[in-house]
Design a protein around this motif. Structure first.
Motif, PDB file in Angstrom:
ATOM      1  N   ALA A 123      60.168  76.942  64.882  1.00  0.00           N
ATOM      2  CA  ALA A 123      60.333  77.192  63.042  1.00  0.00           C
ATOM      3  C   ALA A 123      58.724  77.577  62.595  1.00  0.00           C
ATOM      4  CB  ALA A 123      60.639  76.032  62.832  1.00  0.00           C
ATOM      5  N   TRP A 124      57.489  77.213  62.966  1.00  0.00           N
ATOM      6  CA  TRP A 124      56.220  77.264  62.850  1.00  0.00           C
ATOM      7  C   TRP A 124      56.450  78.745  62.863  1.00  0.00           C
ATOM      8  CZ3 TRP A 124      52.407  79.438  65.306  1.00  0.00           C
ATOM      9  CH2 TRP A 124      51.327  79.642  64.741  1.00  0.00           C
ATOM     10  N   THR A 172      57.957  80.493  60.066  1.00  0.00           N
ATOM     11  CA  THR A 172      57.064  80.571  58.523  1.00  0.00           C
ATOM     12  C   THR A 172      55.802  81.093  58.780  1.00  0.00           C
ATOM     13  OG1 THR A 172      57.823  78.629  58.006  1.00  0.00           O
ATOM     14  CG2 THR A 172      55.771  78.888  57.254  1.00  0.00           C
ATOM     15  N   TYR A 173      55.135  81.243  59.398  1.00  0.00           N
ATOM     16  CA  TYR A 173      53.635  81.747  59.962  1.00  0.00           C
ATOM     17  C   TYR A 173      54.148  83.350  59.763  1.00  0.00           C
ATOM     18  CZ  TYR A 173      49.196  82.483  61.719  1.00  0.00           C
ATOM     19  OH  TYR A 173      47.749  82.711  61.072  1.00  0.00           O
ATOM     20  N   THR A 213      56.276  85.399  58.018  1.00  0.00           N
ATOM     21  CA  THR A 213      55.967  85.510  56.588  1.00  0.00           C
ATOM     22  C   THR A 213      55.072  85.178  55.517  1.00  0.00           C
ATOM     23  OG1 THR A 213      56.464  83.039  55.684  1.00  0.00           O
ATOM     24  CG2 THR A 213      58.173  84.501  55.981  1.00  0.00           C
ATOM     25  N   GLU A 214      53.549  84.361  56.057  1.00  0.00           N
ATOM     26  CA  GLU A 214      52.514  84.178  55.660  1.00  0.00           C
ATOM     27  C   GLU A 214      51.815  85.598  55.539  1.00  0.00           C
ATOM     28  OE1 GLU A 214      48.256  81.590  56.062  1.00  0.00           O
ATOM     29  OE2 GLU A 214      50.559  80.815  56.885  1.00  0.00           O
ATOM     30  N   GLN A 227      59.091  70.281  61.793  1.00  0.00           N
ATOM     31  CA  GLN A 227      58.038  71.589  62.312  1.00  0.00           C
ATOM     32  C   GLN A 227      56.512  71.425  62.400  1.00  0.00           C
ATOM     33  OE1 GLN A 227      58.403  74.595  58.763  1.00  0.00           O
ATOM     34  NE2 GLN A 227      56.528  75.484  59.481  1.00  0.00           N
TER      35      GLN A 227
END
Length: 514
Positions: A355-356, A359-360, A362-363, A342
């Motif tokens: 993928a990053w 993830t970001y 969801t943050e 990632q």
């Protein structure tokens, strides 16, 4: 159309014009001329003395100030040519950007970005546009427009409301101004494009804006110093912009709309458009911006399907295969989507950036919980995350930064952009110039929709100025009277036609098959 009144006729010789344009002969005119010349010389001297220094601001701003005065005078006297001039030069302004490639992060969101020539031009345009629209309204001219205008103003309104709850109100307010600048361009062009001649002028100006970016990139590549940036293990072409992503998004709209226009152009125009499209496509591939490339492919395919051009689909597929083989790094760039490593948050673009992003997101999404109605404030995501980046998804950004109000306006804007293109296609005959404009507007709307799903496009002013230009062209086709070729109740460039004046550029009525 009634003839313009004669000026400069000699006394006793009505109707005769002077062979030469008049020049100021009064003392005031001479003083103004000398003062203007002195101002230009002073600006040139200040800039020249600063060239050897480290302060780029002292080199650029004096000239920008003088040019701004001249452009401001044009805006107040001849607003339509002023708008066309801005369309022709806007894509060139970032080459003298002062805030640097990192503009938009927490370090450069305020004063440095406001000093950019592009920001100064945007502010000048906003002031001139507001004054012009007020003048049109006060003179009784109907400011008719499409529902898209309401959605765009709703987006601006939601952004303005979000400033109230912003952690850094100045940064949010500046972002509102940036969004308002491209929204205002759409509103103004809807008023100016009211016949075919006005439409052609606007499109000429828009594609004149493609000349410098392409020429600048070609020249620097020929001298062995291509404009580029290094991200991770990839070298990406930037053109006159400071980021490859910006160059790619700008070229995406130009390519999609240009492909749509091409079959309706004259032979001479095709000779100019063909190399422009070829270079634009090549440079966009060399930016290695996957989102813009994929959005362009989908946009061109939509245009080809709407126009029933099977040859475009075949040629495009063959070009794609050649591009992967010939453009350095293109295949490797797309291969990173399946990389198991990632991309590091806040780091260079290596590894799997998709993928990053997931993830970001969801943050970022929980940030809206503190104020889900009006959001945390435009441009505030990067202040409240460890990565200090925008969301890389404009739908998520609209929700988090402007709340459900802004998200609703943003969704409505995209739906109406699509509807605008479809309506333009339905209100024109296949094979005509008008149908090509409608197809281009639809293709660009889809390109924008796809780009917004994986990038920060909402406040990318330079790209969106040209998007809304093509959307305003589609809006004219959608709203025009097919018989007269005009928008009922509106007149070109604010000059009403007399009741007995003939209608110019009106297309011959053609019965279309449903």
């Amino acid at each position: 159309m009634s003839a313009l009144p004669a000026t400069g006729a000699a006394k006793g010789s009505p109707g005769r014009h002077s062979a030469r344009p008049s020049v100021p002969t009064s003392l005031g005119g001479r003083v103004a001329t000398v003062a203007a010349a002195a101002l230009v010389c002073a600006a040139a001297m200040v800039s020249g003395m600063s060239v050897g220094g480290d302060n780029k601001t002292l080199v650029v701003l004096p000239i920008v100030g003088v040019v701004g005065l001249g452009v401001g005078a044009l805006a107040l006297t001849r607003f339509a040519p002023f708008v066309l001039l801005l369309l022709g030069v806007r894509s060139s302004l970032d080459v003298v950007k002062l805030s640097g490639a990192s503009a938009g992060n927490t370090a450069t969101n305020n004063a440095s970005r406001g000093m950019d020539p592009s920001s100064i031009v945007a502010l000048l345009f906003l002031c001139a546009a507001v004054l012009w629209l007020l003048a049109q309204y006060s003179s009784g001219r109907r400011l008719k427009g499409s529902p898209l205008r309401i959605a765009l103003l709703g987006l601006v309104g939601a952004g303005a409301v979000s400033v109230i709850g912003s952690e850094v109100p100045s940064a949010s307010a500046m972002e509102v101004m940036r969004i308002l600048s491209w929204v205002m361009m759409f509103i103004v062009l809807e008023q100016l494009i009211v016949d075919r001649r006005a439409l052609q002028r606007v499109l000429y100006a828009a594609y004149a804006g493609l000349v410098f970016p392409l020429g600048y990139t070609v020249v620097l590549m020929l001298i062995g110093n291509p404009p580029s940036e290094v991200k991770g293990s990839f070298t990406r072409i930037t053109g006159p912009f400071l980021q490859s992503n910006t160059f790619a998004r700008f070229l995406a709209f130009m390519v999609v709309f240009g492909v749509a226009l091409y079959p309706s152009l004259s032979r001479r125009q095709r000779w100019a458009m063909a190399p422009a499209l070829a270079l634009s496509s090549l440079f966009m591939l060399m930016t290695l911006t996957r989102g813009a490339i994929l959005a362009t492919v989908v946009g061109v395919v939509v245009v080809a399907v709407v126009q029933r051009r099977k040859g475009v689909l075949v040629g495009f597929a063959a070009s794609a295969l050649l591009a992967v083989a010939l453009v350095p790094g293109l295949g490797a760039r797309f291969a990173t989507v399946t990389d198991t490593q990632q991309q590091l948050p806040g780091g260079p673009e290596t590894g799997n950036s998709l993928a990053w992003r997931l993830t970001y997101w969801t943050e970022v999404l929980p940030l809206a919980n503190s104020n889900p109605v009006t959001g945390i404030g435009l441009n505030m995501t990067q202040y409240q995350t460890d990565a200090a980046k925008q969301p890389h998804n404009d739908f998520i950004r609209a929700y988090v930064e402007t709340g459900v109000l802004g998200l609703g306006a943003y969704l409505a804007m995209h739906l109406l952009l699509l509807r605008n293109g479809i309506a333009a296609i339905r209100n024109s005959v296949r094979g005509t110039f008008e149908h090509a404009v409608g197809a281009g507007a639809l293709g660009c709307a889809i390109c924008f929709l796809l780009g917004s799903a994986g990038a920060n496009v909402m406040s990318n002013v330079v790209s969106l100025w040209y998007l809304v230009t093509f959307s305003a062209a589609g809006s004219y086709i959608a709203r025009r009277n097919p018989v007269t070729g005009r928008i009922d109740g509106l007149y070109p460039f604010g000059r009403p036609l007399s009741a007995s004046a003939p209608v110019e550029d009106a297309p011959t009525p053609v019965a279309s098959s449903s």
